[in-house]
Design an enzyme around this catalytic site. Structure first.
Site, PDB file in Angstrom:
ATOM      1  N   LYS A 239      67.187  44.906  96.858  1.00  0.00           N
ATOM      2  CA  LYS A 239      67.301  46.368  96.815  1.00  0.00           C
ATOM      3  C   LYS A 239      67.701  46.945  98.172  1.00  0.00           C
ATOM      4  O   LYS A 239      68.466  47.899  98.223  1.00  0.00           O
ATOM      5  CB  LYS A 239      66.011  47.007  96.310  1.00  0.00           C
ATOM      6  N   THR A 240      67.230  46.325  99.245  1.00  0.00           N
ATOM      7  CA  THR A 240      67.654  46.796 100.562  1.00  0.00           C
ATOM      8  C   THR A 240      69.160  46.608 100.716  1.00  0.00           C
ATOM      9  O   THR A 240      69.862  47.451 101.260  1.00  0.00           O
ATOM     10  CB  THR A 240      66.920  46.025 101.670  1.00  0.00           C
TER      11      THR A 240
ATOM     12  N   ASP B  17      64.051  54.729  99.754  1.00  0.00           N
ATOM     13  CA  ASP B  17      63.584  53.366  99.517  1.00  0.00           C
ATOM     14  C   ASP B  17      62.097  53.408  99.156  1.00  0.00           C
ATOM     15  O   ASP B  17      61.396  54.352  99.511  1.00  0.00           O
ATOM     16  CB  ASP B  17      63.802  52.533 100.801  1.00  0.00           C
ATOM     17  N   GLU B  18      61.600  52.385  98.497  1.00  0.00           N
ATOM     18  CA  GLU B  18      60.178  52.266  98.143  1.00  0.00           C
ATOM     19  C   GLU B  18      59.665  53.549  97.489  1.00  0.00           C
ATOM     20  O   GLU B  18      58.602  54.063  97.828  1.00  0.00           O
ATOM     21  CB  GLU B  18      59.329  51.952  99.392  1.00  0.00           C
TER      22      GLU B  18
ATOM     23  N   GLN C 179      55.182  47.113  92.439  1.00  0.00           N
ATOM     24  CA  GLN C 179      54.807  46.963  93.846  1.00  0.00           C
ATOM     25  C   GLN C 179      54.212  48.235  94.433  1.00  0.00           C
ATOM     26  O   GLN C 179      54.219  48.436  95.647  1.00  0.00           O
ATOM     27  CB  GLN C 179      56.024  46.538  94.670  1.00  0.00           C
TER      28      GLN C 179
ATOM     29  N   ARG D 108      56.122  37.414  98.290  1.00  0.00           N
ATOM     30  CA  ARG D 108      56.637  37.289  99.664  1.00  0.00           C
ATOM     31  C   ARG D 108      57.164  35.883  99.892  1.00  0.00           C
ATOM     32  O   ARG D 108      57.940  35.636 100.805  1.00  0.00           O
ATOM     33  CB  ARG D 108      55.547  37.579 100.721  1.00  0.00           C
TER      34      ARG D 108
END
Length: 770
Positions: free
Chosen positions: A45-46, A237-238, A268, A622
């Site tokens: 996504k980044t 973002d996020e 998340q 992660r």
DNA sequence: GTATTATCTAAGTCT
DNA sequence: TAGATAATAC
């Protein structure tokens, strides 16, 4: 239009898109109108955000018109540099990109006057806020065991995040009955006073940065219009971790062009405790009905085993959007589980595992991360890593800027910039000690609150407030005021570093710390120098910025923002929260025990338990190649040993994807695990080069003891052990012991009525009876 | 007013 | 266990 230029642009954009999969491409190309990208862990996504911004700029959008909100400032730095290399120009430097807090702090400084604030307002951190609440509770004569500063701050914070002002809070009947029920009826009053005091001090807390932005945009249409026009494209973002206050800012700013793109993953969402609301994703669909939605479900980060294990866990949550995360990566090894008997052994197991994994897989230290639920868990892990001589770096915890010595010096800087800053003033008015003690400060505070002025107003003109303080102390106060004023006068004329250094030297802070030769004192002295080095760096990078800019810059730094100066190859230690957005080849999750993870405090409600499970999901995802889980049967908590059950989350992982590194039934204690354990502990040999792991505190005590124990027998004054003496207040007693020499001579005396006392002969007036 | 010592109580995550 | 606060001594 020149056709050849057009094709070259087209060719370039094609190059961009080649790096992306089909769904990612679609998401990037959908530049106009509201878009929502639901992106699973590790789905790039980044990357999508970065490419989308680069694409926008390439399509001719002015980079000054793009606002991008990231979760950390570091993420924003990295994104900017990636955009620069994609575009091969420096357009990315013009982007408005950063965290919500830092972007809107910047705007607030610019527009501050409109809401009655000066533009040099200071930002209160959590400690400042708590300290202010504490004073208010004291002033209202309330019991600070009921009105705990931390709890009150949480309450005020969540009010602000839901855009409830102090007045609305106090007037709301539902809230009143809530607070009455929790036996805190005066919370509204405290909130009101807290707000007023922050305002008087020209200070904003973290939540104010968002709250006041909302006020600004609500009450000043011309300001709203200006920024609506400026930010033609907004990217977030996020998004799952935004709260209502942040959401409303986004909604307002994007209302004109509706070019808003949010990226997030409901699985998340781990910041509900600070007001984050998954409902924002639903709200988004309601507020922007023609939203285009894209789903990124392919994971590029982790092995099949890790992805599937994470999927099997998150499936237990009732509240979630349908998603099917998959990967084409190799199957990989199973999730490993280790059991330790103590938390210290847990550390050793991890350290040893890293040690051998490094050799077996030819990895660097930076390929490893150890994640935990609470910061307090880092200690036992650190000790084990030190014993194995494995370099590590802790992110978060007691961060640099929270250390006492740093806060002290920063308080001087803050006061220089904003003399009204009450918390800064209280912190340093008597540090280094200059004879303005508790009583004087109380008198000043009283005068200030009586006249609704700031502390600075009072000490600036003590006579007009009829401050009743001895002239000696008054003189010292005057000196202090003159000193701060002289710093303030140099603010715009003197280079930030020069002034910062001058302050550190002339206030005596440097000298004070230099004099302390204990290990802690030494490290404090070094820390001050580190801060000054940072300031120097800042000054060199931004020569025209003053100390004022430096202060506002660092008060919003996240710990993740701090670059590793030496760029060392080290193992990363951090909380799971801090690990969001990061990835590591080998990931260790420690302390998987009921009551710790999931946290004891989350067991009351399903929503909180589900948040813990999402946290576990974040932790698992992660890992790229390998994930190890550890739990301990016992653990020290508040200094006493408690026994622990393995976390329910371990058993929630699909049985086929997990391997228990101890034989026998998982829930059966003891068992043949012992052999495993012995092999681990045995392989741990203490490296002779490793420094003593004796806690610093103990070292100091030891030194003190040695220093004071130089027994010299009787000295001056003919005083001997066994002599009978008389003290003004304590009456007669017998000298049991004498220690120290000259002016430091100390006597242990057994007094008839009071018992044993230690007195310094320099002070104690003793008559020798016999 | 300052410095040392004794006692208390708290650690859930972050801007 | 350890930092924060209250108590104590000068």
């Amino acid at each position: 239009m020149n056709k050849s230029i057009l094709t070259s642009i087209e060719a370039q954009s094609m190059q961009f898109l080649d790096d992306l999969n089909e769904e990612q491409q679609k998401a990037v190309l959908a530049t106009e109108g509201p878009t929502m990208i639901l992106a699973g862990a590790g789905s790039g996504k980044t990357r999508v955000l970065t490419y989308k911004i680069a694409y926008l700029i390439q399509q001719g959008v002015d980079s000054f018109n793009i606002l991008a909100l990231t979760f950390t400032n570091k993420a924003s730095r990295e994104m900017k540099s990636r955009i620069s290399s994609l575009l091969d120009n420096s357009e990315s430097l013009n982007l408005w990109m950063g965290t919500f807090h830092s972007i809107f702090a910047r705007i607030l400084r610019f527009e501050a006057q409109k809401i009655g604030y000066p533009s040099n307002f200071t930002i209160y951190d959590t400690d400042d806020s708590k300290s202010l609440i504490k004073t208010i509770v004291k002033e209202l004569n309330l019991d600070d065991k009921i009105y705990k500063p931390g709890l009150i701050l949480n309450r005020i914070s969540s009010a602000k995040n839901n855009l409830i002002s102090a007045k609305e809070y106090a007037d709301n009947i539902n809230i009143q009955s809530d607070d009455l029920q929790s036996k805190k009826p005066l919370l509204g009053e405290i909130y009101k006073r807290y707000e007023l005091r922050c305002f008087k001090a020209s200070a904003m807390d973290f939540d104010d940065l968002l709250f006041k932005t909302n006020i600004l945009l609500r009450d000043h249409p011309e300001v709203l219009f200006k920024y609506q026009d400026k930010f033609k494209y907004i990217l977030v973002d996020e998004f799952q971790d935004t709260n209502f206050s942040q959401y409303l800012i986004l909604k307002k700013l994007s209302a004109r062009f509706e070019n808003i793109c949010v990226v997030g993953d409901d699985a998340q969402s781990i910041y509900a405790f600070r007001g984050a609301n998954i409902q924002n994703i639903l709200n988004f669909k309601n507020d922007f009905p023609d939203v285009k939605t894209f789903k990124l479900e392919r994971n590029y980060r982790s092995t099949k085993n890790i992805v599937n294990a994470a999927n099997s866990v998150i499936a237990k949550n009732k509240d979630q959007f349908k998603k099917d995360i998959w990967t084409d990566n190799e199957e990989g090894s199973k999730i490993e589980v280790f059991k330790a008997f103590t938390d210290n052994e847990e550390g050793l197991i991890v350290a040893n595992h890293i040690f051998s994994a490094k050799q077996n897989h030819q990895l660097n230290n930076k390929d490893f991360a150890i994640l935990y639920r609470t910061n307090a868990q880092s200690r036992s892990i650190e000790e084990a890593l030190r014993r194995k001589n494995i370099p590590y770096r802790i992110y978060g915890g007691m961060s640099f800027y929270q250390r006492k010595e740093i806060k002290d010096l920063l308080a001087y800087y803050k006061l220089t910039v904003n003399p009204n800053d009450e918390e800064a003033l209280k912190r340093i008015i008597n540090y280094p000690t200059r004879g303005i003690g508790k009583t004087s400060l109380e008198k000043i505070t009283l005068k200030a609150s009586e006249s609704r002025s700031s502390l600075w107003d009072v000490i600036n003109e003590p006579s007009s407030f009829q401050l009743k303080i001895s002239s000696a102390v008054l003189k010292k106060i005057e000196e202090f005021v003159t000193m701060i004023k002289s710093f303030n006068a140099q603010l715009s004329s003197v280079n930030a570093y020069k002034l910062g250094e001058h302050i550190a030297k002339s206030t005596g802070i440097l000298k004070d710390l230099y004099a302390d030769k204990s290990p802690e004192g030494l490290s404090r002295y070094e820390n001050i120098h580190e801060l000054l080095n940072g300031l120097n760096e800042f000054s060199e990078n931004y020569p025209d910025q003053s100390l004022s800019e430096f202060i506002s810059e660092i008060s919003l730094l996240t710990d993740a923002d701090n670059e590793d100066k030496n760029n060392q190859d080290s193992v990363s230690l951090m909380t799971i929260h801090a690990s969001k957005g990061l990835e590591f080849s080998f990931t260790y999750l420690v302390g998987l025990e009921e009551g710790l993870f999931p946290s004891q405090l989350s067991l009351n409600s399903r929503t909180e338990l589900e948040e813990e499970r999402r946290l576990f999901y974040v932790a698992l995802t992660r890992g790229e190649k390998n994930v190890c889980l550890t739990h301990s049967e016992t653990r020290y908590r508040w200094g006493s040993l408690i026994s622990c059950e393995p976390s329910r989350f371990i058993s929630e992982i699909d049985k086929n994807l997990i391997h228990f590194n101890y034989s026998g039934n998982f829930y059966q204690k003891g068992s043949s695990f012992k052999s495993d354990r012995e092999s681990y502990v045995k392989s741990d040999q203490i490296n002779p080069n490793t420094k003593s792991i004796l806690p610093k505190q103990k070292l100091v005590r030891l030194q003190k003891y040695v220093k004071n124990d130089t027994f010299k027998g009787d000295d001056l004054a003919d005083l001997k052990v066994g002599a009978i003496v008389e003290h003004q207040r304590f009456g007669q007693g017998e000298i049991l012991e004498l220690e120290g020499q000259d002016s430091n001579q100390k006597a242990t005396i057994m007094f008839e009525n009071i018992g044993q006392k230690q007195l310094l002969l320099r002070f104690a007036k003793l008559k020798i009876i016999s």
